[in-house]
Write a protein that holds these residues in place. Structure first.
Motif, short mmCIF file in Angstrom:
data_model
loop_
_atom_site.label_atom_id
_atom_site.label_comp_id
_atom_site.label_asym_id
_atom_site.label_seq_id
_atom_site.Cartn_x
_atom_site.Cartn_y
_atom_site.Cartn_z
N SER A 51 88.50 38.01 43.56
CA SER A 51 89.19 36.33 44.03
C SER A 51 90.21 35.55 43.33
O SER A 51 90.88 34.92 43.43
N TRP A 53 94.65 30.41 49.38
CA TRP A 53 93.60 30.77 48.52
C TRP A 53 92.42 30.65 49.84
O TRP A 53 91.69 32.12 50.11
N GLN A 98 93.27 36.55 43.60
CA GLN A 98 94.15 36.02 44.55
C GLN A 98 94.83 34.42 44.34
O GLN A 98 95.56 34.43 45.03
N GLU A 140 98.50 33.87 44.89
CA GLU A 140 98.99 33.59 46.56
C GLU A 140 99.66 31.61 46.68
O GLU A 140 100.60 31.41 47.07
N VAL A 171 98.07 42.67 40.98
CA VAL A 171 98.00 42.34 42.50
C VAL A 171 99.70 41.36 42.03
O VAL A 171 100.34 41.52 43.40
N TRP A 190 92.33 32.95 52.79
CA TRP A 190 91.97 34.22 52.34
C TRP A 190 90.74 34.39 51.72
O TRP A 190 89.78 35.72 52.77
#
Lengths: 380, 313
Positions: free
Chosen positions: A315, A64, A318, A322, A339, A67
């Motif tokens: 975020s 993460w 994500q 991830e 997502v 990213w």
């Protein structure tokens, strides 16, 4: 005896060796910007308009962080360098704070280490009233943070993820239905097919739940020791390293045992392993990994900006996409399905407050007793 | 960059000459003042030793006599707890057993390796390089390599199946054997080098003389070679036994439910239980063991090794 970090992958643990050099370099170079130093709590609004050109982040969600670094630098022009370090155990960063921090700007810190650092004045209070990273939190997370990470009206940590500590993970091909109790770890028919975690707090808390006690404040330590001794010979091992424990599930060396939800997710969705987590009737224990800013951080504004950016919903979601660790935000399922697949999003369904028990920081006496019990058990 | 002129050349020469004069004056001053010379030559390293070794050690000892983090009251409870609790004595005993086993295995393997390199091989440089090679790799990386070898369906299992030694092996991870082999693997190079050094420093004529006097190979080895390389062997033993006694990473990663070593208990006191005084008391006991090992080594003839003198002297 948790040697390795909860969530650091094997790659990241090894990478930490090299990362230490970069982090040390950051410490030497950090804070050289020609802007006035302010404490994070003094920041009046977000996004911060003036900030340093670099930030040194210690965070074990390595995938993460990779990213987020790109996204962060895109949003905050002028951040030239993001030094990131994956640590293998919280004592690594804590010892630096004890020595007088002048290099680390931002840490992803687990629950008990936040409290420990806060009690020793190693953390900066955060301007949560101004931060969207705080506003998007689920009320449960916000209440927990205010209660456990708050002092004198100030909040010192913002939850980054909510984590099962531990998950009751099992092999879906071996079990026809999910085990419904921690008692499965005492099932003699499963001898040689399970493991226990080599961390006094976790194993003793499981035993407390199994014996019907409050894991945060048990009243019968002898019973906890007794049942852990009974359970001892059923184990393949007491695992100490998260990556290896996950591999043991993937290789089907064990069919049931305590793990973490993120590791269970990774095994299930990234490695196609037939495993899942169960929700035991005694309750599911949970904790948080948190964004904190240590005192002495050389780049406090950039650090606060990192939290604000990393704490916003895209975020946070994500992080789940991830690494499978659940963001403690409202309308979680709707956000996740943006997502990831519905099946993956359903993995986060465990957040039912009726079955959740917060892993409270232990008082000194309980911590000592748990440690003595566990040493006795492991010494056989 | 300006072009040098004859004047600037002579100026540079003058500076060099003055520098030499100053240096000579300083050296003369030291030559005339032996105490000042001693202060500089010994004082600086002694100060570093004091600051970074003696003081931390003293702090650890001091901390071990407290019942909490200072300022807390003084107590002997931490030591009493160790010596009167069966649990910790058991852990120390288990650690000692594993240390002895590891050391014995390393001595046998390392000495054999060193002996074959010193006596039978012409490619000693290459072999020495191979012995040292693992040290160039990070300790944790080596442990993960062993995990992959020892695990179920790992390299070891595959070799057993291929060679027909076993039909359905299940790996040796999380066993006493795994820890023993892990520790042996880690410390083998450290012992092999002093073994090799003592063997190459030995006078070969002594072996020839023993043979001329009618001794067979085994008798020659036990009456000449081994006694002549005793210091190297004891040096190797010290180098292996001391770190093995305090090991915690290898047993943590490779061991099962029966591999608790004293190093793991100490680590836990500092990083999880946050009982630093008790962890310090355990550390003092381990340090005392190390000192005891050195004293025993000196008594049994390894004084040359301990004081770093060559075998040939």
């Amino acid at each position: 005896m948790a040697y390795d970090g909860n969530h650091a992958s094997r790659r990241s643990v090894l990478g930490a060796v090299g990362g230490a050099g970069a982090a040390a370099l950051a410490g030497c170079l950090g804070g050289g910007d020609d802007i006035e130093y302010v404490r994070p709590i003094e920041i009046e609004s977000f996004p911060v308009e003036e900030y340093e050109s670099e930030v040194n982040v210690w965070n074990w969600y390595t995938d993460w962080v990779d990213w987020h670094t790109d996204e962060f630098q895109e949003s905050y022009e002028g951040i030239d360098r993001v030094y990131s370090q994956a640590y293998s155990g919280p004592s690594e960063w804590y010892s630096r704070l004890e020595a007088g921090n002048d290099e680390i700007d931002n840490i992803c810190a687990t629950n008990e280490w936040v409290v420990r650092a806060m009690d020793n004045d190693y953390l900066e209070p955060l301007p949560v009233e101004q931060m969207e990273a705080w506003d998007v939190l689920d009320p449960l997370a916000r209440e927990d943070a205010e209660e456990y990470y708050g002092r004198d009206g100030e909040v010192y940590a913002i939850p980054e993820s909510i984590v099962m500590q531990p998950s009751l993970t099992y092999n879906t091909e071996y079990f026809s239905s999910p085990p419904d109790s921690w008692g499965v770890l005492w099932d003699e028919d499963l001898a040689g097919m399970m493991f226990m975690e080599d961390w006094p707090e976790v194993s003793c808390r499981i035993a407390a739940l199994y014996t019907g006690q409050d894991p945060n404040d048990p009243d019968d330590f002898e019973e906890i020791e007794e049942v852990l001794m009974q359970q001892r010979d059923l184990n393949v091992t007491y695992w100490n390293e998260f990556s290896s424990a996950m591999e043991m599930f993937i290789d089907e060396e064990v069919v049931v045992g305590p793990l973490r939800d993120g590791r269970t997710w990774m095994a299930q969705f990234l490695n196609d392993a037939p495993i899942d987590y169960a929700v035991p009737e005694e309750g599911m224990m949970y904790t948080y990994d948190n964004f904190v800013i240590p005192t002495g951080a050389p780049n406090p504004r950039a650090s606060a900006a990192w939290i604000e950016h990393g704490g916003q919903i895209p975020s946070r979601v994500q992080l789940f996409a991830e690494m499978g660790y659940v963001p403690p935000i409202e309308n979680l399922e709707d956000e996740l399905t943006e997502v990831v697949s519905e099946e993956e999003a359903a993995f986060a369904d465990w957040l039912d407050p009726d079955e959740l028990i917060f892993v409270e920081p232990l008082d000194e006496e309980t911590l000592d007793r748990y440690d003595e019990i566990w040493t006795t058990v492991v010494a056989g | 960059m300006s072009t040098p002129t004859p004047d600037s050349g002579s100026t540079a020469g003058g500076v060099r000459q003055r520098s030499r004069q100053y240096l000579r004056q300083i050296l003369d001053a030291f030559r005339d003042r032996p105490r000042a010379r001693l202060l500089v030559l010994v004082g600086i390293p002694a100060f570093v030793l004091l600051l970074f070794f003696i003081l931390p050690l003293a702090y650890m000892v001091w901390l071990s006599f407290h019942d909490g983090m200072p300022p807390a009251s003084l107590t002997l409870e931490n030591y009493l707890n160790v010596v009167t609790t069966d649990l910790y004595l058991r852990v120390v005993w288990r650690t000692t057993v594993l240390t002895v086993q590891t050391t014995a295995l390393v001595v046998i393997l390392g000495y054999t390796l060193a002996y074959s390199m010193a006596r039978f091989s012409k490619r000693t440089t290459l072999l020495l390089l191979l012995v040292i090679l693992p040290f160039w790799t990070n300790y944790i990386v080596r442990m993960y390599a062993l995990i992959n070898i020892f695990s179920r369906d790992g390299l070891l299992d595959w070799m057993q199946i291929v060679t027909g030694l076993a039909q359905d092996p299940s790996g040796i991870m999380y066993t006493h054997t795994a820890v023993l082999l892990g520790l042996t693997y880690v410390w083998l190079p450290l012992a092999t080098l002093p073994f090799y050094a003592s063997l190459t420093n030995m006078d070969d004529n002594l072996i020839e003389a023993a043979k001329d006097l009618g001794a067979g190979p085994i008798e020659t080895f036990f009456t000449v070679t081994l006694p002549m390389t005793k210091n190297g062997v004891i040096g190797g033993i010290i180098l292996v036994a001391i770190p093995t006694f305090g090991a915690f990473v290898t047993p943590t990663l490779l061991g099962g439910t029966d591999q608790l070593m004293i190093g793991m208990v100490i680590e836990n006191q500092f990083t999880e239980a946050f009982n630093w005084p008790f962890g310090s008391a355990l550390s003092v006991i381990v340090s005392a063991f190390v000192v005891l090992m050195l004293l025993v080594a000196v008594k049994f003839g390894a004084s040359d090794v301990v004081t770093r003198r060559s075998d040939t002297q």
